[in-house]
Write a protein that holds these residues in place. Structure first.
Motif, PDB file in Angstrom:
ATOM      1  N   LEU A  94     -21.111 -24.711  34.790  1.00  0.00           N
ATOM      2  CA  LEU A  94     -19.845 -24.102  34.981  1.00  0.00           C
ATOM      3  C   LEU A  94     -18.629 -25.105  33.970  1.00  0.00           C
ATOM      4  N   GLY A  95     -18.601 -26.245  34.237  1.00  0.00           N
ATOM      5  CA  GLY A  95     -17.776 -26.962  33.437  1.00  0.00           C
ATOM      6  C   GLY A  95     -18.292 -26.635  31.823  1.00  0.00           C
ATOM      7  N   ASP A  96     -19.174 -26.642  31.429  1.00  0.00           N
ATOM      8  CA  ASP A  96     -19.609 -26.283  30.093  1.00  0.00           C
ATOM      9  C   ASP A  96     -19.131 -24.776  29.606  1.00  0.00           C
ATOM     10  N   LEU A  97     -19.215 -24.144  30.603  1.00  0.00           N
ATOM     11  CA  LEU A  97     -18.635 -22.771  30.272  1.00  0.00           C
ATOM     12  C   LEU A  97     -17.052 -22.717  30.029  1.00  0.00           C
ATOM     13  N   VAL A  98     -16.460 -23.690  30.836  1.00  0.00           N
ATOM     14  CA  VAL A  98     -14.967 -23.679  30.880  1.00  0.00           C
ATOM     15  C   VAL A  98     -14.660 -24.347  29.408  1.00  0.00           C
ATOM     16  N   SER A  99     -15.454 -25.490  29.055  1.00  0.00           N
ATOM     17  CA  SER A  99     -15.338 -26.011  27.913  1.00  0.00           C
ATOM     18  C   SER A  99     -15.306 -25.136  26.789  1.00  0.00           C
ATOM     19  N   ALA A 100     -16.552 -24.373  26.737  1.00  0.00           N
ATOM     20  CA  ALA A 100     -16.693 -23.450  25.659  1.00  0.00           C
ATOM     21  C   ALA A 100     -15.332 -22.286  25.663  1.00  0.00           C
ATOM     22  N   GLY A 101     -15.219 -22.015  26.699  1.00  0.00           N
ATOM     23  CA  GLY A 101     -14.053 -21.109  26.836  1.00  0.00           C
ATOM     24  C   GLY A 101     -12.625 -21.297  26.268  1.00  0.00           C
ATOM     25  N   LEU A 102     -12.635 -22.641  26.492  1.00  0.00           N
ATOM     26  CA  LEU A 102     -11.256 -23.225  26.245  1.00  0.00           C
ATOM     27  C   LEU A 102     -11.178 -23.663  24.659  1.00  0.00           C
ATOM     28  N   GLY A 103     -12.557 -23.965  24.154  1.00  0.00           N
ATOM     29  CA  GLY A 103     -12.512 -24.003  22.793  1.00  0.00           C
ATOM     30  C   GLY A 103     -11.767 -25.116  22.132  1.00  0.00           C
ATOM     31  N   GLN A 105     -10.541 -28.886  20.581  1.00  0.00           N
ATOM     32  CA  GLN A 105     -11.294 -29.829  19.494  1.00  0.00           C
ATOM     33  C   GLN A 105     -10.497 -31.013  19.693  1.00  0.00           C
ATOM     34  N   GLY A 106     -11.124 -31.854  20.407  1.00  0.00           N
ATOM     35  CA  GLY A 106     -10.307 -32.956  20.971  1.00  0.00           C
ATOM     36  C   GLY A 106     -10.413 -34.395  19.933  1.00  0.00           C
ATOM     37  N   MET A 107     -10.121 -34.282  18.729  1.00  0.00           N
ATOM     38  CA  MET A 107     -10.579 -35.337  17.850  1.00  0.00           C
ATOM     39  C   MET A 107      -9.107 -36.470  18.041  1.00  0.00           C
ATOM     40  N   LEU A 108      -7.953 -35.614  18.212  1.00  0.00           N
ATOM     41  CA  LEU A 108      -6.654 -36.684  18.726  1.00  0.00           C
ATOM     42  C   LEU A 108      -6.187 -36.335  19.791  1.00  0.00           C
ATOM     43  N   TRP A 109      -5.540 -37.116  20.356  1.00  0.00           N
ATOM     44  CA  TRP A 109      -4.760 -36.970  21.659  1.00  0.00           C
ATOM     45  C   TRP A 109      -3.926 -35.748  21.403  1.00  0.00           C
ATOM     46  N   ALA A 110      -3.321 -35.717  20.425  1.00  0.00           N
ATOM     47  CA  ALA A 110      -2.476 -34.686  19.641  1.00  0.00           C
ATOM     48  C   ALA A 110      -3.086 -33.099  19.885  1.00  0.00           C
ATOM     49  N   THR A 111      -4.231 -33.145  19.558  1.00  0.00           N
ATOM     50  CA  THR A 111      -5.097 -31.808  19.543  1.00  0.00           C
ATOM     51  C   THR A 111      -5.662 -31.332  20.636  1.00  0.00           C
ATOM     52  N   GLY A 112      -5.360 -32.140  21.669  1.00  0.00           N
ATOM     53  CA  GLY A 112      -5.982 -31.687  23.164  1.00  0.00           C
ATOM     54  C   GLY A 112      -5.513 -32.934  24.212  1.00  0.00           C
ATOM     55  N   PRO A 113      -4.328 -33.119  24.427  1.00  0.00           N
ATOM     56  CA  PRO A 113      -4.067 -34.201  25.308  1.00  0.00           C
ATOM     57  C   PRO A 113      -4.788 -34.297  26.814  1.00  0.00           C
ATOM     58  N   ALA A 114      -4.689 -33.086  27.304  1.00  0.00           N
ATOM     59  CA  ALA A 114      -5.740 -32.966  28.666  1.00  0.00           C
ATOM     60  C   ALA A 114      -7.032 -33.536  28.179  1.00  0.00           C
ATOM     61  N   ARG A 356     -16.150 -32.103  21.329  1.00  0.00           N
ATOM     62  CA  ARG A 356     -16.115 -31.182  22.214  1.00  0.00           C
ATOM     63  C   ARG A 356     -15.438 -31.752  23.588  1.00  0.00           C
ATOM     64  N   PHE A 357     -14.916 -30.949  24.194  1.00  0.00           N
ATOM     65  CA  PHE A 357     -14.475 -31.028  25.746  1.00  0.00           C
ATOM     66  C   PHE A 357     -15.561 -31.499  26.909  1.00  0.00           C
ATOM     67  N   ARG A 358     -16.254 -32.516  26.587  1.00  0.00           N
ATOM     68  CA  ARG A 358     -17.478 -32.795  27.144  1.00  0.00           C
ATOM     69  C   ARG A 358     -17.048 -33.216  28.604  1.00  0.00           C
ATOM     70  N   ALA A 359     -16.048 -33.846  28.772  1.00  0.00           N
ATOM     71  CA  ALA A 359     -15.584 -34.684  29.928  1.00  0.00           C
ATOM     72  C   ALA A 359     -15.349 -33.510  31.181  1.00  0.00           C
TER      73      ALA A 359
END
Length: 477
Positions: A94-103, A105-114, A356-359
């Motif tokens: 389920l966590g992977d599903l949410v990650s895929a749905g959000l899409g 790209q977390g290379m920088l804090w600025a590209t995905g602070p959460a 990816r948003f693996r966390a």
């Protein structure tokens, strides 16, 4: 059919996919563990190319049943005892599903602070859960990051170690002197691969002999190898010690190895890819004795901690060294948050730029199971392995070939190697279980690794009954 799947179509298709996965898990125990088809069967069953106008999700799911699942090795099967576990769980999916749905790209804090901040906190949660040394927490100079695998963690550790050993020259000029990495003869193959990628070549890894009784690195042999290299003008850069080797789950003596690394100023990386998860249980934390000497450490939640592949937790004691070694900052990545120095940009903690948003899946798993749920899972695996080992010890035809502190049991028949190999071949051919093999002190050994959350005493007993009955046939010709 619409060009893009709109939210309502996605909702309907999503329910169908979740139902399909639930049905798959429900029926796993009734399936053969491994594919019974010859190579090329799946490829031959696929169409020559994609359809011109698309197909409904029902058609795709039908081909999952018809083509894909019969051609799988089912790693989540309760009778899968091969390699090490690579298990997932409902919360992880389920966590992977949410990650895929959000899409994201977390290379920088600025590209995905959460994305960044959740990962930082999850690695601190894990450090607390395993009672890792304080030096690995983000509240100090250290911190953690999710890599795709322990292989990548080893490569990153080696790159930072080379940066340190070269006095910073490696980053600018590459490998301009001869450097050496050390690991035991039981160390993972990824260590040699990392040395090749880093430019050291296979000769850049010095295998250190192990104690034949324990299969653990001999500190006196490590010291001798370091001294010999120094005398020859070779620079010792990194020692990779293992907690839970792949063959037998041997545990290298970290206190002695750590003292040697400290004496010579050598980076110590500890690879606990499989066995690190055991430290969620206080009674198994003795395996981490000496970890306070390590410069870096990793383990794989995607092996024994119910988090789907890929998810390797990697910590360093000094994040500054890591960032200095790996950072490359083109103009198009500059931003105010990064320039402020107040945020973490995980692109500097890994080889790829993107991530990816693996966390999220880790967060779902930790919240669903809680500390006690995860401990119960680990303790169940250890108990099931102990149960199987007791069967081995009670049968004079068999013998254990290594200690089993975790959930892997290594054993063989008291006969020639080819007899144990034939036993493994016949047992796996039934499709009811799947085991693998290794060599322990030169002798052929079978490996039974427990890890699936679906595996119970019933499945372990069935595996033993199959092995015992098949052994009778093999031994009597």
């Amino acid at each position: 059919m619409a060009e893009h799947m709109d939210p309502e179509e996605f909702r309907r298709a999503g329910y169908a996919v979740v139902d399909w996965i639930a049905d798959y898990w429900t029926t796993l125990g009734q399936r053969p563990v491994t594919s019974q088809d010859p190579p090329g069967t799946v490829a031959a069953a696929l169409s020559a190319g994609p359809t011109a106008h698309g197909e409904p999700i029902e058609a795709v799911l039908a081909d999952l049943d018809r083509v894909v699942t019969p051609g799988l090795t089912h790693w989540q099967h309760p009778g899968f005892f091969g390699y090490f576990p690579a298990n997932t769980s409902g919360p992880s999916v389920l966590g992977d599903l949410v990650s895929a749905g959000l899409g994201v790209q977390g290379m920088l804090w600025a590209t995905g602070p959460a994305c960044t901040e959740l990962e930082t906190v999850m690695l601190d949660w894990l450090a607390e859960l395993l009672d890792l040394p304080q030096r690995f927490r983000s509240t100090g100079r250290g911190g953690g990051v999710i890599q795709d695998s322990a292989s990548s963690a080893t490569l990153v550790a080696l790159l930072v170690a080379l940066h340190r050993a070269s006095g910073g020259r490696w980053r600018e000029t590459g490998v301009d002197r001869r450097y050496r990495a050390y690991t035991s003869t039981q160390g993972h193959s990824s260590i040699e691969k990392a040395a090749r990628i880093a430019g050291l070549g296979s000769d850049g890894v010095r295998p250190v002999e192990v104690d034949p009784r324990t299969q653990a690195m001999r500190p006196e042999e490590l010291r001798a190898a370091i001294e010999a290299d120094r005398a020859a003008g070779v620079v010792p850069a990194i020692v990779v010690a293992t907690v839970g080797t792949t063959s037998t789950t041997a545990i290298d003596p970290l206190p002695e190895i750590g003292a040697i690394c400290a004496e010579y100023g050598i980076w110590l990386h500890v690879d606990a890819a499989y066995a690190g998860a055991a430290a969620v249980c206080p009674e198994l934390r003795w395996t981490h004795d000496g970890l306070e000497h390590a410069d870096s450490y990793c383990f794989d939640p995607h092996k024994w901690l119910l988090t789907g592949f890929d998810c390797d937790a990697f910590w360093v004691a000094d994040a500054g060294e890591l960032i200095e070694a790996l950072t490359v900052l083109p103009e198009y990545l500059r931003n105010a948050a990064s320039e402020s120095g107040a945020v973490i940009d995980y692109r500097d903690w890994q080889v790829p730029l993107g991530r990816r948003f693996r966390a999220l899946k880790l967060w779902f798993v930790l919240r669903w199971y809680g500390v006690e749920g995860l401990r119960a899972h680990i303790r169940s695996g250890v108990a099931l392995a102990d149960r199987f080992a007791e069967r081995i010890e009670a049968d004079d035809r068999f013998e254990l070939t290594a200690a089993h502190p975790f959930s892997l049991v290594c054993f063989r028949l008291r006969a020639a190697d080819e007899v144990s190999a034939e036993l493994l071949r016949r047992v796996n051919a039934t499709g009811r279980v799947h085991l693998t093999h290794t060599r322990v002190d030169g002798r052929y050994s079978l490996r039974l690794a427990v890890g699936s959350p679906l595996t119970t005493e019933k499945h372990v007993d069935e595996a033993w009954d199959l092995l015992a009955a098949t052994a009778t046939d093999v031994l009597t010709g």
